[in-house]
Design a protein around this motif. Structure first.
Motif, PDB file in Angstrom:
ATOM      1  N   ALA A 200       0.835  -1.206   0.000  1.00 40.07           N
ATOM      2  CA  ALA A 200       0.000   0.000   0.000  1.00 40.07           C
ATOM      3  C   ALA A 200       0.869   1.255   0.000  1.00 40.07           C
ATOM      4  O   ALA A 200       0.606   2.210  -0.742  1.00 40.07           O
ATOM      5  N   CYS A 201       1.903   1.246   0.820  1.00 43.48           N
ATOM      6  CA  CYS A 201       2.820   2.385   0.893  1.00 43.48           C
ATOM      7  C   CYS A 201       3.534   2.597  -0.443  1.00 43.48           C
ATOM      8  O   CYS A 201       3.611   3.710  -0.964  1.00 43.48           O
ATOM      9  N   GLU A 202       4.026   1.528  -1.014  1.00 46.59           N
ATOM     10  CA  GLU A 202       4.712   1.587  -2.309  1.00 46.59           C
ATOM     11  C   GLU A 202       3.777   2.106  -3.397  1.00 46.59           C
ATOM     12  O   GLU A 202       4.175   2.929  -4.232  1.00 46.59           O
ATOM     13  N   SER A 203       2.529   1.645  -3.383  1.00 48.18           N
ATOM     14  CA  SER A 203       1.566   2.057  -4.402  1.00 48.18           C
ATOM     15  C   SER A 203       1.270   3.547  -4.310  1.00 48.18           C
ATOM     16  O   SER A 203       1.193   4.242  -5.331  1.00 48.18           O
ATOM     17  N   LEU A 204       1.118   4.039  -3.095  1.00 46.26           N
ATOM     18  CA  LEU A 204       0.821   5.457  -2.907  1.00 46.26           C
ATOM     19  C   LEU A 204       1.943   6.323  -3.459  1.00 46.26           C
ATOM     20  O   LEU A 204       1.694   7.284  -4.212  1.00 46.26           O
ATOM     21  N   PHE A 205       3.185   5.961  -3.150  1.00 48.08           N
ATOM     22  CA  PHE A 205       4.303   6.807  -3.555  1.00 48.08           C
ATOM     23  C   PHE A 205       4.785   6.509  -4.975  1.00 48.08           C
ATOM     24  O   PHE A 205       5.775   7.091  -5.426  1.00 48.08           O
ATOM     25  N   SER A 212       6.901  12.788  -5.428  1.00 48.65           N
ATOM     26  CA  SER A 212       7.886  13.856  -5.294  1.00 48.65           C
ATOM     27  C   SER A 212       7.822  14.540  -3.932  1.00 48.65           C
ATOM     28  O   SER A 212       8.735  15.302  -3.580  1.00 48.65           O
ATOM     29  N   MET A 213       6.777  14.267  -3.149  1.00 50.05           N
ATOM     30  CA  MET A 213       6.623  14.898  -1.829  1.00 50.05           C
ATOM     31  C   MET A 213       6.700  13.849  -0.713  1.00 50.05           C
ATOM     32  O   MET A 213       6.211  14.059   0.397  1.00 50.05           O
ATOM     33  N   LYS A 214       7.350  12.731  -1.011  1.00 53.22           N
ATOM     34  CA  LYS A 214       7.419  11.608  -0.085  1.00 53.22           C
ATOM     35  C   LYS A 214       8.061  11.990   1.249  1.00 53.22           C
ATOM     36  O   LYS A 214       7.679  11.464   2.316  1.00 53.22           O
ATOM     37  N   ILE A 416      -4.168  17.578  -4.639  1.00 53.26           N
ATOM     38  CA  ILE A 416      -3.474  16.847  -3.583  1.00 53.26           C
ATOM     39  C   ILE A 416      -2.245  17.618  -3.113  1.00 53.26           C
ATOM     40  O   ILE A 416      -1.957  17.694  -1.914  1.00 53.26           O
ATOM     41  N   GLN A 417      -1.511  18.207  -4.049  1.00 52.65           N
ATOM     42  CA  GLN A 417      -0.326  18.976  -3.665  1.00 52.65           C
ATOM     43  C   GLN A 417      -0.704  20.135  -2.755  1.00 52.65           C
ATOM     44  O   GLN A 417       0.001  20.434  -1.780  1.00 52.65           O
TER      45      GLN A 417
END
Length: 425
Positions: A200-205, A212-214, A416-417
C-alpha cells in the motif's frame, strides 16, 4: 469511493481571525472528540459521546484557523474567554451518505464519528456542523471543553498497539502521519499484514504528487488483531469477528466496504502519532471506501488492490470526488446541478473559476469531446460525480475515474499537492 470531494479555497473561518502561535492556545496533546450523528432524512442531531486525551499532537501547528477544504461538515474551536477562533477543520461522514438512501426515509439510526483536535490550555467552545448537499446547515452542536475536566479519558499512555514505521521522514510536527491498520488479520497473520502495508505504501508513492513529496510523510503499520481471519461479506452470509467490524454491502452496495465502529479504530491508534488512516482488509473480495478526513478502507488481496488503495486515499486524504458516472440516461441527486460542489475535481460550472479554469488551454472546446482527449489533457469533460449530464470532470480519464488509468490527472495532482502544502508549509 463515495461522494467525497474538494473546493480548495483555504478560507478563513471568520474575518476577525488572525494568526496565532500554537503554544498560545494549545498543549502538545490531542483532544479526541467522539460524537454520535443521529436521525433520518427529515431530522438530524449531533450528540456528544466522549472526550479523550492522547499523549501528543500530530496535526498542523500553523494556519490553525483556516479550512483546508470546505467538506460536508466543519468543526470550529473558539477560545471561551475571547470568542476567538483558534482551530478549525472539515470532514465528511458515512452518516451523511446514508441520509441520501431510501432507508433513511423510514428509519432512524446513529453513527459514530471521532475527530482529533489540538488540546486547549483554557476552556474552549467546540462547534460541529453538518451540511446538506446544498451547503445548508443540517445540524449543529456547541459544547464547552474544560481541559481540567477529570472525566476526559486519558488514552495511549499504556497498552499501545504494536506497530512499526514503514517510512519515517521526520517528526510528527513536520510531517503528515498516516497510520495503516490491520482488519481481519489474526495475530498469526501479521507478517502478511506488514507485507500488504508495504505494498500500500509503495503504491501510494508511485503516484504524483505523493512521489515527489514523499519526504513530507511518515507511514506507520499498526498490527490491530482480529479474532477471525477475513472480513464480513453479507451477500455470502459471512459474518466475521474483526477488529473494526467492517463489512461489504454498505447501503446494500455489494462492493462498498466500510465500518461504522469508528471509536474502535481510534482506540487502536491511541498512543501512536496519526492524522490520516488507511485500513487494509484481509480478503480477496473487490471493494473499498474512502471518507474525507475519516478513513480509507480497502481489500488487500484483490488483483486491483494497488490502484484501489490509491483511489480511496484520494477521497479520504485529498477530498477528491469520484469522476465516474453511470449510463447516459442515469442521473443522481448526489450533487445539485445549480450548486458548485466543494470538490476541486468536479464542477457544475456554476463557479468554474474556482476550479480548474486556469488550467484549461485557450480554444479548448467546452464540453470537451472525449475523442480529443490526447489534444486536451485538461479540459471540461461532461460526466462525473455519478451523473452523465450536468457535472464535469477535468480529464477524460484519471485514477479517480478508473482503476486502469495509471495516474491522477493534472487537476487532481494539483489538488493533492495543495493539501500536502497546507499541512506541511
Amino acid at each position: 469511493m463515495r461522494k467525497l470531494s474538494l473546493l480548495f479555497a483555504c478560507v478563513l473561518v471568520a474575518a476577525t481571525t488572525c494568526a496565532q502561535g500554537f503554544t498560545d492556545y494549545f498543549a502538545d496533546k490531542t483532544l479526541r472528540v467522539d460524537y454520535l450523528f443521529t436521525g433520518n432524512a427529515d431530522k438530524q442531531e449531533i450528540c456528544l459521546d466522549e472526550l479523550s486525551s492522547l499523549p501528543t499532537w500530530a496535526g498542523r501547528r500553523h494556519r490553525l484557523s483556516e479550512l483546508p477544504l470546505q467538506g460536508n461538515g466543519q468543526i470550529v474551536m473558539r477560545d471561551k474567554a475571547s470568542g476567538k477562533t483558534i482551530y478549525t477543520t472539515s470532514f465528511s461522514s458515512l452518516f451523511q451518505e446514508w441520509l441520501e438512501t431510501d432507508e433513511a426515509k423510514t428509519t432512524t439510526k446513529g453513527f459514530e464519528n471521532s475527530f482529533l483536535l489540538p488540546y486547549p490550555l483554557q476552556p474552549a467552545e467546540v462547534e460541529v456542523t453538518l451540511l446538506n448537499p446544498r451547503r445548508g446547515v443540517r445540524a449543529t452542536l456547541k459544547h464547552t471543553v474544560n481541559p481540567d475536566d477529570i472525566l476526559i479519558h486519558s488514552k495511549g499512555t499504556s497498552h499501545v498497539t504494536p506497530h512499526k514505521y514503514l517510512l519515517q521522514s521526520g517528526t510528527p510536527e513536520k510531517c503528515i502521519d498516516v497510520a495503516i491498520l490491520a482488519e481481519g488479520y489474526t495475530k498469526e497473520e501479521m507478517e502478511t499484514f506488514y507485507q500488504d502495508a508495504a505494498i500500500a505504501c509503495e503504491s501510494l508513492f508511485d503516484h504524483e504528487p505523493f512521489k515527489s513529496m514523499k519526504k513530507r510523510f511518515n507511514i506507520v503499520a499498526v498490527t490491530s488483531p482480529s479474532e477471525d481471519s477475513g472480513v464480513s461479506v453479507p451477500r455470502l452470509g459471512e459474518w466475521k469477528r474483526t477488529a473494526f467490524s467492517s463489512h461489504f454491502s454498505t447501503f446494500y452496495s455489494d462492493r462498498y466496504l466500510t465500518t461504522s465502529r469508528v471509536k474502535s479504530i481510534h482506540d487502536a491508534l491511541a498512543g501512536i502519532p496519526y492524522e490520516h488512516i488507511i485500513i487494509l482488509a484481509n480478503t480477496d473480495e473487490y471493494g473499498g471506501g474512502g471518507i474525507y478526513n475519516s478513513y480509507t478502507l480497502t481489500t488487500a488481496h484483490h488483483p486491483q488492490f494497488r490502484p484501489v488503495v490509491v483511489h480511496e486515499f484520494g477521497h479520504s486524504f485529498g477530498g477528491l470526488a469520484d469522476e465516474y458516472f453511470y449510463d447516459d440516461d442515469v442521473m443522481t441527486d448526489t450533487y445539485p446541478l445549480d450548486v458548485e460542489p466543494w470538490e476541486q475535481n468536479i464542477s457544475t460550472r456554476k463557479n468554474f473559476a474556482a476550479k480548474w479554469e486556469d488550467m484549461v488551454p485557450q480554444r479548448t472546446p467546452i464540453p470537451t469531446p472525449t475523442d480529443q482527449s490526447e489534444k486536451y489533457p485538461v479540459g471540461v469533460y461532461e460526466g462525473g460525480g455519478y451523473s452523465a449530464k450536468g457535472i464535469y470532470r477535468p480529464a477524460d480519464d484519471c485514477r479517480m475515474r478508473t482503476n486502469s488509468y495509471p495516474t491522477f490527472c493534472p487537476v487532481c495532482q494539483r489538488a493533492i499537492q495543495r493539501i500536502i502544502d497546507f499541512y506541511t508549509k
